[in-house]
Design a protein around this motif. Structure first.
Motif, PDB file in Angstrom:
ATOM      1  N   ARG A 261      -2.191  -8.541  10.971  1.00 19.34           N
ATOM      2  CA  ARG A 261      -1.644  -7.294  11.499  1.00 19.34           C
ATOM      3  C   ARG A 261      -0.117  -7.387  11.570  1.00 19.34           C
ATOM      4  O   ARG A 261       0.442  -8.359  12.038  1.00 19.34           O
ATOM      5  N   LYS A 262       0.535  -6.370  11.059  1.00 18.60           N
ATOM      6  CA  LYS A 262       1.985  -6.248  11.013  1.00 18.60           C
ATOM      7  C   LYS A 262       2.679  -7.232  10.079  1.00 18.60           C
ATOM      8  O   LYS A 262       3.912  -7.312  10.068  1.00 18.60           O
ATOM      9  N   HIS A 263       1.895  -7.989   9.303  1.00 14.85           N
ATOM     10  CA  HIS A 263       2.547  -8.927   8.394  1.00 14.85           C
ATOM     11  C   HIS A 263       1.852  -8.963   7.041  1.00 14.85           C
ATOM     12  O   HIS A 263       0.624  -8.975   6.972  1.00 14.85           O
ATOM     13  N   ILE A 264       2.666  -8.979   5.987  1.00 13.74           N
ATOM     14  CA  ILE A 264       2.141  -8.986   4.632  1.00 13.74           C
ATOM     15  C   ILE A 264       2.756 -10.141   3.851  1.00 13.74           C
ATOM     16  O   ILE A 264       3.976 -10.335   3.870  1.00 13.74           O
ATOM     17  N   THR A 265       1.903 -10.902   3.185  1.00 15.59           N
ATOM     18  CA  THR A 265       2.373 -11.965   2.307  1.00 15.59           C
ATOM     19  C   THR A 265       1.934 -11.648   0.888  1.00 15.59           C
ATOM     20  O   THR A 265       0.761 -11.351   0.647  1.00 15.59           O
ATOM     21  N   VAL A 266       2.856 -11.711  -0.030  1.00 11.59           N
ATOM     22  CA  VAL A 266       2.531 -11.475  -1.436  1.00 11.59           C
ATOM     23  C   VAL A 266       2.237 -12.814  -2.093  1.00 11.59           C
ATOM     24  O   VAL A 266       3.090 -13.693  -2.167  1.00 11.59           O
ATOM     25  N   CYS A 267       1.003 -12.984  -2.574  1.00 19.29           N
ATOM     26  CA  CYS A 267       0.600 -14.240  -3.189  1.00 19.29           C
ATOM     27  C   CYS A 267       0.850 -14.214  -4.692  1.00 19.29           C
ATOM     28  O   CYS A 267       1.088 -15.239  -5.305  1.00 19.29           O
ATOM     29  N   ASP A 268       0.752 -13.031  -5.280  1.00 20.30           N
ATOM     30  CA  ASP A 268       0.885 -12.917  -6.726  1.00 20.30           C
ATOM     31  C   ASP A 268       1.878 -11.800  -7.084  1.00 20.30           C
ATOM     32  O   ASP A 268       1.478 -10.708  -7.478  1.00 20.30           O
ATOM     33  N   PRO A 269       3.168 -12.119  -6.954  1.00 25.82           N
ATOM     34  CA  PRO A 269       4.205 -11.098  -7.201  1.00 25.82           C
ATOM     35  C   PRO A 269       4.102 -10.498  -8.601  1.00 25.82           C
ATOM     36  O   PRO A 269       4.343  -9.296  -8.778  1.00 25.82           O
ATOM     37  N   HIS A 270       3.726 -11.335  -9.550  1.00 26.05           N
ATOM     38  CA  HIS A 270       3.673 -10.849 -10.929  1.00 26.05           C
ATOM     39  C   HIS A 270       2.691  -9.694 -11.085  1.00 26.05           C
ATOM     40  O   HIS A 270       2.992  -8.685 -11.717  1.00 26.05           O
ATOM     41  N   LYS A 271       1.506  -9.850 -10.480  1.00 27.34           N
ATOM     42  CA  LYS A 271       0.514  -8.775 -10.570  1.00 27.34           C
ATOM     43  C   LYS A 271       1.018  -7.503  -9.903  1.00 27.34           C
ATOM     44  O   LYS A 271       0.760  -6.400 -10.368  1.00 27.34           O
ATOM     45  N   LEU A 272       1.757  -7.689  -8.811  1.00 26.26           N
ATOM     46  CA  LEU A 272       2.315  -6.517  -8.123  1.00 26.26           C
ATOM     47  C   LEU A 272       3.321  -5.796  -9.004  1.00 26.26           C
ATOM     48  O   LEU A 272       3.363  -4.567  -9.044  1.00 26.26           O
ATOM     49  N   VAL A 273       4.114  -6.580  -9.719  1.00 26.42           N
ATOM     50  CA  VAL A 273       5.095  -5.986 -10.634  1.00 26.42           C
ATOM     51  C   VAL A 273       4.377  -5.151 -11.684  1.00 26.42           C
ATOM     52  O   VAL A 273       4.787  -4.024 -11.999  1.00 26.42           O
ATOM     53  N   ILE A 274       3.285  -5.698 -12.197  1.00 31.34           N
ATOM     54  CA  ILE A 274       2.511  -4.951 -13.197  1.00 31.34           C
ATOM     55  C   ILE A 274       1.968  -3.654 -12.592  1.00 31.34           C
ATOM     56  O   ILE A 274       2.078  -2.583 -13.177  1.00 31.34           O
ATOM     57  N   LEU A 275       1.411  -3.771 -11.385  1.00 28.01           N
ATOM     58  CA  LEU A 275       0.871  -2.580 -10.710  1.00 28.01           C
ATOM     59  C   LEU A 275       1.948  -1.551 -10.412  1.00 28.01           C
ATOM     60  O   LEU A 275       1.670  -0.348 -10.369  1.00 28.01           O
ATOM     61  N   SER A 276       3.169  -2.028 -10.211  1.00 27.39           N
ATOM     62  CA  SER A 276       4.255  -1.112  -9.846  1.00 27.39           C
ATOM     63  C   SER A 276       4.629  -0.187 -10.991  1.00 27.39           C
ATOM     64  O   SER A 276       5.325   0.813 -10.784  1.00 27.39           O
ATOM     65  N   GLY A 277       4.194  -0.553 -12.199  1.00 27.53           N
ATOM     66  CA  GLY A 277       4.497   0.314 -13.334  1.00 27.53           C
ATOM     67  C   GLY A 277       5.937   0.226 -13.778  1.00 27.53           C
ATOM     68  O   GLY A 277       6.424   1.061 -14.527  1.00 27.53           O
ATOM     69  N   THR A 278       6.648  -0.805 -13.283  1.00 23.99           N
ATOM     70  CA  THR A 278       8.047  -0.994 -13.676  1.00 23.99           C
ATOM     71  C   THR A 278       8.135  -1.408 -15.145  1.00 23.99           C
ATOM     72  O   THR A 278       9.087  -1.094 -15.837  1.00 23.99           O
TER      73      THR A 278
END
Length: 242
Positions: A221-238
């Motif tokens: 709660r109230k905290h987020i850790t990104v384990c796989d930044p690369h996948k997030l970049v892909i999802l971001s559509g950048t």
DNA sequence: TCATTAAGTATGC
DNA sequence: GCATACTTAATGA
């Protein structure tokens, strides 16, 4: 030693505090001393407003410690989070943009400490201190860039992509490396994320749950850790689509 | 593809 | 125990 009546009483404020901060990085210690002697130091509890939208811009600030959320209220009365400001940065610098009132509200996201100076000193700072103006305009430029790219996102991208972008931006600016990835260094709720992306908190919640199942993020709660930044970049559509 | 409604669990003072 | 944070499913635009 000239004047022992400076408003920032207590020995907490030594020169080394400001040498780390970009706007003051190029200054000599005696110049920093002058600046500190004019400064007021104040602590803000989490959730407290440092200043509010529409009020006279009486002071400008540099964040020594903590995190600031810059917030505006839309015509429909919804809160929009415009920016997050990490420590070391100037904020409340309406004068640099020619405003006499604050264009947004600044709220401490966590317990924070900031120095401030009366706005009438602004022209002096710009004139007398080398690098102060250039560094300031650089930060202002960055923020305008950030906000305009967010507007583009809002107009063109899907909700999932916008949430990914928002999280990526926060780990870039305020990410801390931990065992299992990169953690956002200040408390962030689903509600907050919805205020940044224009989605509902339900959609944000569902999206984050899905990402957690896929091992892309982990969240308490109230905290987020990104384990796989690369996948997030892909999802971001950048990146360009296949 | 999303917001909305609605109804639930979990967490922390 | 109450407010706050978060989750999930159903429905419909």
């Amino acid at each position: 030693m000239k004047n022992n009546r400076h408003p920032a009483r207590h020995g907490l404020l030594d020169e080394s505090l400001l040498t780390q901060m970009p706007p003051f990085a190029m200054l000599r210690t005696d110049q920093i001393r002058e600046i500190l002697d004019l400064a007021t130091s104040r602590r803000y509890e989490a959730g407290v407003a440092v200043f509010e939208e529409g009020f006279d811009a009486e002071r400008f600030y540099v964040l020594l410690d903590g995190h600031i959320r810059v917030v505006r209220i839309s015509e429909q009365g919804e809160r929009i989070i415009a920016l997050h400001i990490p420590s070391g940065q100037l904020f409340g610098i309406a004068a640099a943009l020619g405003h006499t009132t604050y264009p947004a509200t600044a709220i401490a996201a966590v317990e924070s400490v900031a120095l401030s100076w009366p706005m009438h000193l602004w022209p002096d700072f710009v004139a007398r201190y080398d690098g102060f103006a250039t560094q300031t305009y650089k930060t202002v430029g960055h923020r305008i860039e950030e906000m305009s790219s967010r507007m583009l996102e809002l107009a063109t991208q899907q909700v999932e992509q916008r949430i990914a972008c928002a999280i990526l931006r926060m780990i870039n600016q305020s990410g801390r490396k931990v065992d299992n990835g990169i953690k956002i260094d200040f408390p962030i709720t689903r509600q907050n994320l919805s205020e940044m992306t224009g989605a509902t908190l339900h959609t944000v919640s569902r999206t984050l749950s899905a990402w957690e199942r896929d091992g892309i993020i982990e969240s308490q709660r109230k905290h987020i850790t990104v384990c796989d930044p690369h996948k997030l970049v892909i999802l971001s559509g950048t990146l360009a689509p296949t």
